[in-house]
Design an enzyme around this catalytic site. Structure first.
Site, short mmCIF file in Angstrom:
data_model
loop_
_atom_site.label_atom_id
_atom_site.label_comp_id
_atom_site.label_asym_id
_atom_site.label_seq_id
_atom_site.Cartn_x
_atom_site.Cartn_y
_atom_site.Cartn_z
N CYS A 103 41.69 75.52 11.58
CA CYS A 103 40.24 75.43 11.38
C CYS A 103 39.47 76.13 12.51
O CYS A 103 39.47 77.35 12.58
CB CYS A 103 39.82 73.99 11.17
N HIS A 129 43.42 71.24 8.13
CA HIS A 129 43.83 70.43 9.28
C HIS A 129 45.09 69.63 8.99
O HIS A 129 44.99 68.44 8.67
CB HIS A 129 42.77 69.38 9.59
N GLU A 187 46.87 68.35 11.02
CA GLU A 187 46.95 67.31 12.05
C GLU A 187 46.21 66.04 11.62
O GLU A 187 46.37 64.99 12.22
CB GLU A 187 46.42 67.83 13.40
N1 GLN Z 1 33.00 74.75 11.38
C1 GLN Z 1 33.71 74.58 12.61
C2 GLN Z 1 33.53 75.77 13.53
O1 GLN Z 1 32.87 76.69 13.18
C3 GLN Z 1 35.16 74.34 12.38
C4 GLN Z 1 35.37 73.02 11.73
C5 GLN Z 1 36.67 72.37 11.98
O2 GLN Z 1 37.46 72.76 12.85
N2 GLN Z 1 36.91 71.32 11.27
O3 GLN Z 1 34.04 75.77 14.59
#
Ligand code: GLN
Length: 269
Positions: free
Chosen positions: A87, A237, A239
């Site tokens: 992410c 994710h 995790e």
């Molecule tokens: N939208 C977040 C960002 O731009 C990432 C979101 C996440 O890691 N769950 O960093």
């Protein structure tokens, strides 16, 4: 011992350490050490690194303040050790990102892709989708993937060593902008290409696009997992689930990289 770090500046790093431990439990836990990384010294001890989910702008600001940005770039692009971003971590590993704050955002890079941040909308539009991940093996049960303000990989960029790309469209061929040096062109010819490991389409995409202006049977096919050489990134994710299969899969690659490096070192002696 193989040492694997989790960047612990912000975000879901504790969860990653937990699942990494779970992934090795049945085998030989004593061969592995998992550490939280907050300093260049801690990073230097690592054979592989995970960049967790969280908020990528905050993470890169803290990394810059901790003098970690350059060491992180070296880890990924010079030492070429295995790195996995989830992410926000995927955003940091991209060479280019959309919807960053004015003035841009410092990225680590390593993946020749452009990501679209917050692709599926706001926090409240988070969702979970069962994914068929073929890299987990033939007939593997669907993986429960959690998407929270997740990015997608929206295009693959031509390989450009050390250059952050801004306005590059979708390219399958390598173009050489005027800034590009001869070396970079040579690099581009030998660079490993970006593999798409998973897309979100079919029923999963329909869950994701509910409430948006996309017809339910439209084939969406957003790219949500990629690998380029030593760099692996997922939009979701793992995790935040109890499922350690992707962690186990990635740790096998860390182990293979360590074995290869030790072999090369021995040959060089
Ligand atoms: N939208 C977040 C960002 O731009 C990432 C979101 C996440 O890691 N769950 O960093």
């Amino acid at each position: 011992t193989v040492t694997v770090g989790v960047l612990a500046l912000q975000g879901a790093f504790v969860e990653h350490v937990h699942l990494l431990k779970k992934a090795v439990e049945p085998e030989s836990p004593s061969e592995w050490e998992f550490i939280e990384v907050r300093t260049p010294e801690e990073l230097a001890r690592c054979d592989g690194l995970v960049l967790p989910g969280g908020e990528s702008t905050t993470m890169s600001l803290v990394a810059a303040r901790s003098n970690l940005l350059e060491p992180l770039r070296d880890f990924v692009k010079v030492l070429r050790k295995p790195v996995w971003g989830t992410c926000a971590g995927l955003i940091l590993l991209a060479e280019s990102a959309n919807r960053t704050k004015k003035g841009g955002q410092e990225l680590i890079g390593g993946l020749d892709v452009r990501v679209n941040r917050n692709h599926f909308g706001r926090q409240t539009e988070s969702f979970q989708a069962p994914l068929d991940l073929s890299f987990l093996g033939e007939g593997a049960a669907p993986f429960p993937a959690v998407f929270i303000r997740a990015p997608i990989v929206e295009c693959i960029l031509p390989h450009q060593e050390g250059i952050q790309t801004e306005e590059v469209g979708r390219e399958d061929t390598v173009v050489a902008p005027s800034r590009q040096t001869k070396d970079a062109v040579a690099q581009a010819a030998t660079a490993e290409s970006v593999e798409v490991l998973a897309t979100l389409s079919g029923p999963a995409a329909r869950i994701a696009t509910q409430g948006r202006n996309i017809s339910p049977d439209e084939e969406v096919g957003d790219v949500i997992a990629v690998r380029q050489g030593n760099v692996f990134g997922t939009s979701f994710h793992p995790e935040l689930t109890g499922d350690a299969r992707i962690h186990a899969w990635w740790l096998r690659q860390v182990q293979a990289a360590v074995i290869k490096r030790n072999k090369l070192n021995r040959l060089a002696q």
